[in-house]
Design an enzyme around this catalytic site. Structure first.
Site, PDB file in Angstrom:
ATOM      1  N   GLU A  29     117.965 121.406 -25.805  1.00  0.00           N
ATOM      2  CA  GLU A  29     118.568 120.239 -26.454  1.00  0.00           C
ATOM      3  C   GLU A  29     119.499 119.512 -25.481  1.00  0.00           C
ATOM      4  O   GLU A  29     120.433 120.129 -24.954  1.00  0.00           O
ATOM      5  CB  GLU A  29     119.329 120.689 -27.705  1.00  0.00           C
ATOM      6  CG  GLU A  29     118.371 121.178 -28.787  1.00  0.00           C
ATOM      7  CD  GLU A  29     118.997 122.152 -29.779  1.00  0.00           C
ATOM      8  OE1 GLU A  29     120.242 122.229 -29.851  1.00  0.00           O
ATOM      9  OE2 GLU A  29     118.228 122.844 -30.478  1.00  0.00           O
ATOM     10  N   GLU A  60     115.144 125.088 -32.300  1.00  0.00           N
ATOM     11  CA  GLU A  60     115.336 126.266 -31.449  1.00  0.00           C
ATOM     12  C   GLU A  60     114.133 127.200 -31.453  1.00  0.00           C
ATOM     13  O   GLU A  60     113.805 127.804 -30.431  1.00  0.00           O
ATOM     14  CB  GLU A  60     116.599 127.032 -31.855  1.00  0.00           C
ATOM     15  CG  GLU A  60     117.900 126.334 -31.453  1.00  0.00           C
ATOM     16  CD  GLU A  60     118.379 125.293 -32.456  1.00  0.00           C
ATOM     17  OE1 GLU A  60     117.686 125.079 -33.472  1.00  0.00           O
ATOM     18  OE2 GLU A  60     119.451 124.694 -32.231  1.00  0.00           O
ATOM     19  N   PHE A  83     124.216 127.255 -27.877  1.00  0.00           N
ATOM     20  CA  PHE A  83     125.230 128.307 -28.040  1.00  0.00           C
ATOM     21  C   PHE A  83     124.510 129.563 -28.524  1.00  0.00           C
ATOM     22  O   PHE A  83     123.561 129.463 -29.308  1.00  0.00           O
ATOM     23  CB  PHE A  83     126.301 127.906 -29.064  1.00  0.00           C
ATOM     24  CG  PHE A  83     127.166 126.757 -28.620  1.00  0.00           C
ATOM     25  CD1 PHE A  83     128.292 126.974 -27.833  1.00  0.00           C
ATOM     26  CD2 PHE A  83     126.852 125.449 -28.976  1.00  0.00           C
ATOM     27  CE1 PHE A  83     129.098 125.908 -27.409  1.00  0.00           C
ATOM     28  CE2 PHE A  83     127.646 124.378 -28.555  1.00  0.00           C
ATOM     29  CZ  PHE A  83     128.769 124.608 -27.771  1.00  0.00           C
ATOM     30  N   ASP A  85     125.285 131.536 -30.615  1.00  0.00           N
ATOM     31  CA  ASP A  85     125.414 131.621 -32.075  1.00  0.00           C
ATOM     32  C   ASP A  85     124.179 131.080 -32.802  1.00  0.00           C
ATOM     33  O   ASP A  85     123.941 131.409 -33.952  1.00  0.00           O
ATOM     34  CB  ASP A  85     126.642 130.823 -32.528  1.00  0.00           C
ATOM     35  CG  ASP A  85     127.861 131.115 -31.674  1.00  0.00           C
ATOM     36  OD1 ASP A  85     128.781 131.766 -32.185  1.00  0.00           O
ATOM     37  OD2 ASP A  85     127.883 130.728 -30.486  1.00  0.00           O
ATOM     38  N   PHE A  86     123.408 130.224 -32.135  1.00  0.00           N
ATOM     39  CA  PHE A  86     122.248 129.617 -32.787  1.00  0.00           C
ATOM     40  C   PHE A  86     121.020 130.528 -32.750  1.00  0.00           C
ATOM     41  O   PHE A  86     119.955 130.177 -33.269  1.00  0.00           O
ATOM     42  CB  PHE A  86     121.894 128.266 -32.127  1.00  0.00           C
ATOM     43  CG  PHE A  86     123.006 127.259 -32.120  1.00  0.00           C
ATOM     44  CD1 PHE A  86     124.172 127.457 -32.867  1.00  0.00           C
ATOM     45  CD2 PHE A  86     122.909 126.098 -31.367  1.00  0.00           C
ATOM     46  CE1 PHE A  86     125.208 126.534 -32.850  1.00  0.00           C
ATOM     47  CE2 PHE A  86     123.933 125.168 -31.349  1.00  0.00           C
ATOM     48  CZ  PHE A  86     125.097 125.382 -32.090  1.00  0.00           C
ATOM     49  N   ILE A  87     121.155 131.688 -32.147  1.00  0.00           N
ATOM     50  CA  ILE A  87     120.001 132.585 -32.004  1.00  0.00           C
ATOM     51  C   ILE A  87     119.449 133.006 -33.372  1.00  0.00           C
ATOM     52  O   ILE A  87     118.263 133.312 -33.514  1.00  0.00           O
ATOM     53  CB  ILE A  87     120.360 133.833 -31.141  1.00  0.00           C
ATOM     54  CG1 ILE A  87     119.099 134.577 -30.704  1.00  0.00           C
ATOM     55  CG2 ILE A  87     121.310 134.780 -31.855  1.00  0.00           C
ATOM     56  CD1 ILE A  87     118.216 133.831 -29.749  1.00  0.00           C
ATOM     57  N   HIS A 129     130.453 129.094 -32.906  1.00  0.00           N
ATOM     58  CA  HIS A 129     130.200 128.612 -31.540  1.00  0.00           C
ATOM     59  C   HIS A 129     130.942 129.456 -30.506  1.00  0.00           C
ATOM     60  O   HIS A 129     131.211 128.985 -29.403  1.00  0.00           O
ATOM     61  CB  HIS A 129     130.647 127.145 -31.370  1.00  0.00           C
ATOM     62  CG  HIS A 129     129.842 126.143 -32.137  1.00  0.00           C
ATOM     63  ND1 HIS A 129     129.960 125.985 -33.484  1.00  0.00           N
ATOM     64  CD2 HIS A 129     128.890 125.265 -31.734  1.00  0.00           C
ATOM     65  CE1 HIS A 129     129.134 125.023 -33.893  1.00  0.00           C
ATOM     66  NE2 HIS A 129     128.468 124.576 -32.852  1.00  0.00           N
TER      67      HIS A 129
END
Lengths: 325, 325
Positions: A29, A60, A83, A85-87, A129
């Protein structure tokens, strides 16, 4: 040799590898002209073109899955997850596809991809984040998990990760984007799975990762003034983990403190402590101590965030405790 | 594409191979020789066969879970013996018995089989990227079931592929049933194909029981993709004559599908329909059809011997395939 921060070192490694191998490409992104949310890939699209640096929508799963598919066909994608955290929104593509494909196909496939992402607290980015999720990735057979603590290590490890024929999760601590260090201009590799002794010492082994290496070194310096010699060991990659280096150091110092930014419960330190308990128990003169984040999400308010991230005071306290043990 | 007589004969042979190997799988499961699950393709073989028979060997396909990809592998020309031995957990299996019902055959472009429904979309985007970059006119054909269209990964994958005009063809095998819930109760739209409009790509509906109609529609989309005009969606309205998974009741909500309904559906058996067509058009005689059938029966017998005589893998290979050197 030039002085640069970790973001610049990562950028430099990407540019060198893209120059060297036309199969290397980036996707993520805003990684194009903006250079990603924190500017790490700045300038690469202008230099290598839109076909080598692909801006994606907020997708993602498709970013990671596209990297998996392209890697299976022989390309060397470097995907950026904005980040860590987005996994959660795309983990299937990483742990069921990237990590397992080679194994499930009896060794008939190779997935030479890198997933770069940033992690860690300290910039007031709060609960979604700022996380440190190293242990999540460590727990997945088939992945390699790399976490540099200096610009020099970041460059050498990232080049190794790109050339590696396996999926590598590359964790960049975002506070370290602001810390400069000396980095050679030419390309070089640092073997994945090889720890580095950041400071030699004889009384206590301190295993630290990411941003915590800096704090561990500051504490070691301070403790030296008090007559305690601290050895600071940075595993640099958590999977594979350089057990041999950790055990060697513990057998020398007989004391172990583990420092990480993840929550303490079931964090990477638990694996390291268990390994030492299994393989070097008789060498220990004191119980192993872990200095890590408390079991809660990363808070926002700067006062709370400072309490969350292991401080030099807490690390110092742990060193003193094991010395008494 | 205009089909010549030899093409139509090849299509028949592949359709019968798909049928007879699928039937063999049902039988082998009953006899305890298939140690995996089996989601039979019976009744719904035409999309997999019609969608793959005229592809190039270097085209990529992501097989759908009905028949575990037997129809697709049969059409693509992949090795069905090792495919079946894989289901028996034998070392002679295509993945050395490691994966079972998610078999692959990279030589024939079968590089993925996802146990997590919908994981195919992102990976296919990656194949499309690799194909586009290679510039050899390859395409990636992603087969998916009607229920997969509920996954967010479909949106991400279709959007990304369309935006980058990737050579990807999406083939939906819509047999009207999710696991236990009819599709009409799961989607507000009659046709999955109408979702194509959201991505600015063509979406067509074909009779999925008519193997020639499937082949025509898919190959039209493939030719378009090869010319760089981007992806398309082909929806095949097809049937299944067996339960979702062998050994379980054929639930429709909380009721078992009545035998009379299956008998009614069997009037549209894709093999019978195609035989009639070939006879009517004078492409093949009854005798010639029987000859092909007999050859495939012999192949099935040989396959069973192959599965039977293969050894089980030695436990020492357990972690061998995990990482590439």
């Amino acid at each position: 040799m030039a002085s640069m921060n970790m973001g610049m070192a990562v950028n430099n490694a990407l540019a060198l590898e893209m120059e060297r191998d036309p199969n290397v490409f980036l996707l993520g992104e805003d990684v194009g002209l903006p250079g990603g949310v924190l500017g790490v890939t700045a300038g690469l699209q202008a230099r290598f073109g839109e076909k080598r640096v692909l801006d994606t929508p907020i997708s993602e799963s498709a970013i990671i899955g596209a990297a998996v598919g392209a890697a299976a066909c022989g390309l060397r994608p470097v995907a950026e997850l904005m980040f860590v955290d987005f996994i959660g929104v795309c983990l299937d593509q990483l742990f069921n596809q990237a990590a397992k494909m080679r194994y499930m196909f009896g060794g008939k496939a190779k997935i030479p991809m890198v997933l770069r992402t940033c992690c860690g607290a300290g910039i007031g980015a709060a609960a979604q984040h700022s996380q440190s999720l190293e242990a999540w990735f460590m727990h997945i057979p088939g992945l390699k998990v790399v976490m540099p603590s200096t610009p020099y290590d970041a460059k050498g490890l990232l080049i190794s990760a790109i050339r590696d024929d396996n999926p590598v999760v590359f964790l960049e601590n975002k506070v370290l984007y602001q810390i400069e260090g000396e980095v050679p201009d030419e390309p070089y590799t640092i073997p994945i799975g090889e720890a580095d002794i950041k400071r030699e010492g004889g009384d206590v082994t301190m295993v630290a990762t990411g941003q915590m290496v800096m704090r561990a070194l500051a504490v070691a310096e301070k403790m030296a003034g008090e007559g305690v010699s601290v050895e600071v060991l940075d595993p640099r990659s958590l999977s594979p983990l350089d057990e041999e280096a950790i055990l060697k150091s513990v057998k020398k110092t007989h004391r172990l403190v583990i420092v990480h930014e993840e929550v303490k419960f079931a964090g990477s330190g638990a694996e390291i402590a268990a390994t030492v308990a299994e393989k070097a128990f008789d060498y220990l003169d004191a119980p192993v101590l872990r200095v890590a984040a408390p079991f809660c999400p990363v808070p926002f308010s700067s006062k709370l965030e400072a309490e969350f991230v292991p401080s030099e005071e807490k690390i110092t306290g742990a060193v003193k405790t094991v010395m008494e043990g | 594409m205009r089909f010549k007589k030899k093409d139509l004969v090849r299509l028949y042979r592949n359709l019968v191979r798909a049928r007879k190997f699928d039937q063999a799988a049902i039988r082998l499961l009953g006899e305890g020789k298939f140690t995996s699950f089996f989601h039979a393709a019976y009744g719904g073989e035409a999309p997999g066969v019609g969608g793959t028979t005229f592809l190039r060997q270097d085209d990529y396909i992501y097989a759908h879970h009905r028949g575990h990809g037997i129809p697709h592998a049969a059409g693509k020309g992949a090795d069905l013996f090792s495919f079946m031995a894989e289901h028996c957990g034998k070392i002679t299996g295509s993945c050395k018995g490691i994966t079972g019902f998610h078999a692959c055959d990279p030589e024939y472009g079968m590089l993925g089989a996802g146990g997590t429904i919908g994981s195919a979309f992102p990976v296919s985007v990656g194949w499309g990227l690799a194909a586009q970059k290679a510039g050899k006119g390859q395409v990636a054909v992603c087969f998916f079931g009607d229920s997969s269209a509920g996954r967010g990964t479909m949106h991400e994958g279709m959007n990304m592929a369309a935006n980058w005009r990737l050579p990807v063809v999406w083939v939906c095998e819509n047999n009207g049933m999710g696991q236990f819930v009819p599709i009409k109760d799961a989607y507000p739209l009659e046709d999955i194909a109408s979702m194509a409009a959201a991505y600015g790509m063509p979406g067509v509906v074909v009779d999925g029981q008519d193997v020639v109609a499937v082949a025509e529609a898919v190959m039209a989309a493939v030719e378009r993709a090869r010319k760089g005009k981007g992806p398309s969606l082909v929806e095949c309205k097809c049937l299944r004559f067996r339960p979702h998974v062998e050994g379980a009741p054929d639930w429709v909500h909380a009721e078992v599908r009545p035998a009379e309904e299956i008998e009614r559906l069997k009037k549209r058996d894709p093999v019978t329909l195609y035989r009639k067509k070939l006879l009517k058009q004078g492409i093949l005689t009854e005798k010639e059809l029987e000859k092909i059938d007999g050859e495939i029966d012999a192949e099935v017998q040989e396959m069973e011997r192959f599965c039977e005589t293969g050894a089980y893998p030695d436990p020492s290979i357990l972690q061998n395939a995990l990482y590439a050197d």
